[in-house]
Design a protein around this motif. Sequence first.
Motif, PDB file in Angstrom:
ATOM      1  N   SER A  87       0.834  -1.191   0.000  1.00 32.09           N
ATOM      2  CA  SER A  87       0.000   0.000   0.000  1.00 32.09           C
ATOM      3  C   SER A  87       0.873   1.247   0.000  1.00 32.09           C
ATOM      4  CB  SER A  87      -0.918  -0.001   1.230  1.00 32.09           C
ATOM      5  OG  SER A  87      -1.752   1.124   1.222  1.00 32.09           O
ATOM      6  N   VAL A  88       0.524   2.206  -0.856  1.00 35.80           N
ATOM      7  CA  VAL A  88       1.259   3.467  -0.960  1.00 35.80           C
ATOM      8  C   VAL A  88       0.313   4.608  -0.583  1.00 35.80           C
ATOM      9  CG1 VAL A  88       2.534   5.029  -2.466  1.00 35.80           C
ATOM     10  CG2 VAL A  88       2.760   2.551  -2.757  1.00 35.80           C
ATOM     11  N   TYR A  89       0.761   5.435   0.354  1.00 33.22           N
ATOM     12  CA  TYR A  89       0.014   6.634   0.753  1.00 33.22           C
ATOM     13  C   TYR A  89       0.821   7.857   0.309  1.00 33.22           C
ATOM     14  CZ  TYR A  89      -3.482   4.407   3.794  1.00 33.22           C
ATOM     15  OH  TYR A  89      -4.539   3.687   4.279  1.00 33.22           O
ATOM     16  N   VAL A  90       0.147   8.811  -0.325  1.00 32.68           N
ATOM     17  CA  VAL A  90       0.770  10.074  -0.701  1.00 32.68           C
ATOM     18  C   VAL A  90       0.049  11.192   0.049  1.00 32.68           C
ATOM     19  CG1 VAL A  90       1.318  11.661  -2.579  1.00 32.68           C
ATOM     20  CG2 VAL A  90       1.408   9.185  -2.966  1.00 32.68           C
ATOM     21  N   ASN A  91       0.782  11.869   0.920  1.00 35.19           N
ATOM     22  CA  ASN A  91       0.225  12.951   1.735  1.00 35.19           C
ATOM     23  C   ASN A  91      -0.995  12.493   2.539  1.00 35.19           C
ATOM     24  OD1 ASN A  91       2.136  14.839   0.682  1.00 35.19           O
ATOM     25  ND2 ASN A  91       0.881  15.001  -1.165  1.00 35.19           N
ATOM     26  N   GLY A  92      -0.915  11.252   3.043  1.00 35.58           N
ATOM     27  CA  GLY A  92      -1.973  10.715   3.896  1.00 35.58           C
ATOM     28  C   GLY A  92      -3.142  10.125   3.154  1.00 35.58           C
ATOM     29  N   ILE A  93      -3.129  10.139   1.789  1.00 35.90           N
ATOM     30  CA  ILE A  93      -4.234   9.611   0.984  1.00 35.90           C
ATOM     31  C   ILE A  93      -3.784   8.306   0.329  1.00 35.90           C
ATOM     32  CG2 ILE A  93      -5.879  10.097  -0.857  1.00 35.90           C
ATOM     33  CD1 ILE A  93      -6.049  12.034   1.477  1.00 35.90           C
ATOM     34  N   PRO A  94      -4.566   7.231   0.422  1.00 37.40           N
ATOM     35  CA  PRO A  94      -4.201   6.005  -0.290  1.00 37.40           C
ATOM     36  C   PRO A  94      -4.089   6.289  -1.786  1.00 37.40           C
ATOM     37  CG  PRO A  94      -5.997   5.580   1.247  1.00 37.40           C
ATOM     38  CD  PRO A  94      -5.821   7.066   1.193  1.00 37.40           C
ATOM     39  N   ALA A  95      -2.979   5.870  -2.389  1.00 35.47           N
ATOM     40  CA  ALA A  95      -2.705   6.232  -3.782  1.00 35.47           C
ATOM     41  C   ALA A  95      -2.684   5.037  -4.725  1.00 35.47           C
ATOM     42  CB  ALA A  95      -1.373   6.983  -3.874  1.00 35.47           C
ATOM     43  N   ASN A  96      -2.879   3.811  -4.219  1.00 38.07           N
ATOM     44  CA  ASN A  96      -2.991   2.675  -5.131  1.00 38.07           C
ATOM     45  C   ASN A  96      -4.193   2.883  -6.040  1.00 38.07           C
ATOM     46  OD1 ASN A  96      -1.367   1.832  -2.811  1.00 38.07           O
ATOM     47  ND2 ASN A  96      -1.372  -0.180  -3.787  1.00 38.07           N
ATOM     48  N   ASP A  97      -4.010   2.655  -7.321  1.00 40.40           N
ATOM     49  CA  ASP A  97      -5.027   3.009  -8.310  1.00 40.40           C
ATOM     50  C   ASP A  97      -6.288   2.159  -8.141  1.00 40.40           C
ATOM     51  OD1 ASP A  97      -6.312   2.897 -11.151  1.00 40.40           O
ATOM     52  OD2 ASP A  97      -4.917   4.585 -11.218  1.00 40.40           O
ATOM     53  N   PRO A  98      -7.485   2.764  -8.058  1.00 42.88           N
ATOM     54  CA  PRO A  98      -8.721   1.979  -7.916  1.00 42.88           C
ATOM     55  C   PRO A  98      -8.992   1.036  -9.081  1.00 42.88           C
ATOM     56  CG  PRO A  98      -9.121   4.261  -7.300  1.00 42.88           C
ATOM     57  CD  PRO A  98      -7.744   4.209  -7.897  1.00 42.88           C
ATOM     58  N   GLY A  99      -8.364   1.287 -10.239  1.00 42.90           N
ATOM     59  CA  GLY A  99      -8.558   0.408 -11.378  1.00 42.90           C
ATOM     60  C   GLY A  99      -7.459  -0.609 -11.583  1.00 42.90           C
ATOM     61  N   ALA A 100      -6.382  -0.523 -10.785  1.00 42.82           N
ATOM     62  CA  ALA A 100      -5.257  -1.437 -10.983  1.00 42.82           C
ATOM     63  C   ALA A 100      -4.717  -2.013  -9.684  1.00 42.82           C
ATOM     64  CB  ALA A 100      -4.117  -0.721 -11.718  1.00 42.82           C
ATOM     65  N   SER A 101      -4.959  -1.372  -8.559  1.00 41.23           N
ATOM     66  CA  SER A 101      -4.541  -1.800  -7.215  1.00 41.23           C
ATOM     67  C   SER A 101      -3.069  -1.546  -6.917  1.00 41.23           C
ATOM     68  CB  SER A 101      -4.837  -3.294  -6.967  1.00 41.23           C
ATOM     69  OG  SER A 101      -6.229  -3.514  -6.935  1.00 41.23           O
ATOM     70  N   TRP A 102      -2.280  -1.118  -7.891  1.00 37.09           N
ATOM     71  CA  TRP A 102      -0.889  -0.794  -7.620  1.00 37.09           C
ATOM     72  C   TRP A 102      -0.687   0.711  -7.692  1.00 37.09           C
ATOM     73  CZ3 TRP A 102      -0.995  -4.048 -12.369  1.00 37.09           C
ATOM     74  CH2 TRP A 102      -1.152  -3.281 -13.531  1.00 37.09           C
ATOM     75  N   TYR A 103       0.498   1.146  -7.260  1.00 28.90           N
ATOM     76  CA  TYR A 103       0.911   2.539  -7.441  1.00 28.90           C
ATOM     77  C   TYR A 103       2.079   2.553  -8.413  1.00 28.90           C
ATOM     78  CZ  TYR A 103       2.558   7.274  -6.584  1.00 28.90           C
ATOM     79  OH  TYR A 103       2.952   8.583  -6.755  1.00 28.90           O
ATOM     80  N   ASP A 104       1.995   3.396  -9.433  1.00 28.90           N
ATOM     81  CA  ASP A 104       3.034   3.480 -10.455  1.00 28.90           C
ATOM     82  C   ASP A 104       4.011   4.595 -10.094  1.00 28.90           C
ATOM     83  OD1 ASP A 104       4.596   3.485 -12.685  1.00 28.90           O
ATOM     84  OD2 ASP A 104       2.992   3.964 -14.113  1.00 28.90           O
ATOM     85  N   PHE A 105       5.255   4.202  -9.734  1.00 23.22           N
ATOM     86  CA  PHE A 105       6.305   5.160  -9.418  1.00 23.22           C
ATOM     87  C   PHE A 105       7.002   5.701 -10.669  1.00 23.22           C
ATOM     88  CE2 PHE A 105       5.839   2.930  -5.430  1.00 23.22           C
ATOM     89  CZ  PHE A 105       6.170   3.854  -4.454  1.00 23.22           C
ATOM     90  N   GLY A 106       6.584   5.248 -11.854  1.00 19.13           N
ATOM     91  CA  GLY A 106       7.287   5.591 -13.074  1.00 19.13           C
ATOM     92  C   GLY A 106       7.251   7.060 -13.448  1.00 19.13           C
TER      93      GLY A 106
END
Length: 657
Positions: A87-106
Amino acid sequence: MNFEDFFHKHILKITFIICLPLFTAWAFADEIEEIVVTAQQEKIIKADPITSSSLMSAIMPVFTWNSGGYGGFVGYNERGAQTSHTSVYVNGIPANDPGASWYDFGHDFASGQTVKVISGANGVIYGSGSIAGTVLIQDTIERGLTLRVEDNVNYVRVAPIDQLEVSMFKDSMGSVRNDNEEEDNYENKTARFNIDAGDFTIVGKFTEYEYDYDNCYGYSFNQSNDCLQDGQRYNVAIRNDYITIGRNYNTAEYFTELDPTYTNESYRDYFRIGNQVELSNKLNIAFGIDVEKQYYNTSSWQNVQGTELVLRYDTRPGSYTDENLSYNDGTLLPLWNGTIEPDLDNPIEVLDGNGIYTLTQTDEKYSDENGAIYFQANADFILSYNFGIRLGNDDQNALRLGIEKGDWFFNLGNSFRKPNLYEKFGDGYVQGNEELEPEKGVGIELGYGVLSVFMYDFEEAIEYLPGYYTDNITTSLELDAEASVNTDGTFGGCVLDLNYTASEGMPLGCVYSLVEDNNPVYTMPTYTNTGEYTTAGVRFSNNFGPIFISLKYTDTDQTRVPKFAGVVQYSEDFFDVNFRLKYAFNLDRAPGPYDVLAEGQEYLEDLNKLNLYVTKEFTNGLTVSFKAENITDEVVEVVPFYNTQGSEYYLTLGYTW
C-alpha cells in the motif's frame, strides 16, 4: 441484519461516535500517518534530487532499471509480492489506483520528498493492499534550484519558497523496444505545494506527462510502434494532527498513430479521523475511522462492422418439378428443379455489416465505497507488545500482533486486498467478475536489528484468466447436388425420399452428406479467486564504516523478482569532496508466462549496475554533483524486447537559499 449491512446503514452515526472523543482529546493527538506501531522495521528516506533521479532509486537502492525506460511502469515489490500487495500513501491519501490496485512510481522523480517504508502486514492501520508492506510519501519542499545536464538540460526543479515547487523533465531513450529504431520521448511537468493554513496543512501535487512507447494496437487491432500515453495525476489533502481529507486522481489517454484508442480515469475521495492517546508511560492506544469512495471510468474505441440489426435466413432446396422419376419398384417421386430459396420459417438476427465499419465508443463508469474502524494498543510490560484490529465492510478485517525486546522484534498479522473496480466490472475487452472475494494474506516477520526473516502466504489471490475460444461443432445433412440425379437421368438433381435406396444399376436419387461446421465461441478474459502464492526471504542491511552492504534473498512464486539482490556501496570524503561507488545487482529472475527465452535459458538476464558519484557542497548553498551511471556499459534485456541503456553521464547543480 449482518455486520456489513449494519455498517453501511449506520456509517454516519458510527463516524460521529468515533469523532466525538477525538475532538475532546485534540491536545493529545499525534499525526495520523505517524501512528506508533511496535515491532516492525521502518526506514525513512529523503529523496535527494542531487544524487537520485527517480523516486524509486532513492527508496530502493537495489533498483537498477525498469522496462520501458522513463515513464515505463515501476511498481514496489521489495518483499517479492505482487505490486498490488504494498500500500502506498501520498500525503496521507491512499494512492494505489482503484482500477489497478498498484501505485506506479514511473512518473515520480526525486525532488525532496520524505518517504517512510514500513515492513510487515499493516492492514490494521493502512487497510486494503497493506499485505507486504506500506510506503508513506510526504511532499516536503526545500527552497532551491536543481539543474541536471546530460546532452542538454533534461531536468529543472525550482522552489522559490518553501510552499511551492515546479519541475520539468524531458529526455529521449532512443526506442523503448529493441525491435525497432524509432525515437521515443518522455516529458513530465510537476507542481508541488505545501501550505500552512492555521490549524491545517494543505499539501499536494499535480503532474502532466507524455510517454512514447511501442507495441500498441489500433481500432482494428492493427499493431503499431507509434504509441502515446498522455496522462495527468494529482493529489491534494487537507490535514492536521488528527484529520485527513483529500483526493488522489489519475487519468491517461492512449493513442495509436494519433488515434485515441483507450482512456481510463480513476480517483479516490478519502476521509480519515483518528487519535493516539498516551494512557500511561507504559500504555498508549490509537483508534479511528476511515471512509472512502472510489471511481473508475473508461472509454474505448473500436471499429465495429455494421450498426443495424437485420434478419438473415438460411437456405433450403427450392420447389420441385411436376415430373416424377420411376424406379423398378414402381415408386414415383418428384424431382428437385435445382433452385435455392430462403428458409423463412427460421430467421436469424445479425448486424448488417456489408463491409462498412463504424468507429464506436464504449463508456463504462463504476464506483465503490469502503469504510472501517481500527483500534490498536502498545504496551510495555517486560516486553513491548502491539495488538491491533480493523473491522470493515466487505470482509475487510485485519488483526496484528507484535512483540519487541531490545533489537529483537516479531510480528504476525493478516491482511487483505479488495478487488479493484476493473477486476469487478471490466471494460470492452475484459469481462469483470462482481463475485470476487477479497484476497487474503498472512504475514510473519522475525528480526534482530539489521537482519530479518519473513514469509507471506496469500490465499484467494485474484488471477487474470486470458480469453479463449471453445469449439462449437454442429452437424447437419447437406444435399450433395453433384451426386444426385437429374430429371433426364444425369447427375445434379434430387428426389425427396432420403431413405430411398435404388436397386443396383439404377440412379441413387438424393444424396445427403453429414457435414460438421465449427463456429468457435469466444469467452472474454476475466478474473477469478483461484490464485495462491507464498513469498519468503531474508534481509540484511548494515554500515561497516564507509561501506554499506544490503543483501536480499527472496523465494517467491512471483515472476520477474530476483532471487538474489543486493547493494555494495563505498563512500568516502577526500578534500571535502564526496566519492561514492555503488554496485547493485538483481540475479535469477524467473520469467513471466509471456516472456519468451532462448532455448536452454532458465532465467531472465541478470541486471548489474555500477555507478560513480562525485559531489561537492560549498558553503554558499551551491552543490555540484557528477554521476556516471552504468559505467561498465551493460546492455541487457530487462524483459524480452526491452533493453537497458548503456553508460550515461550527468552533471547536477543544486542551489539552496
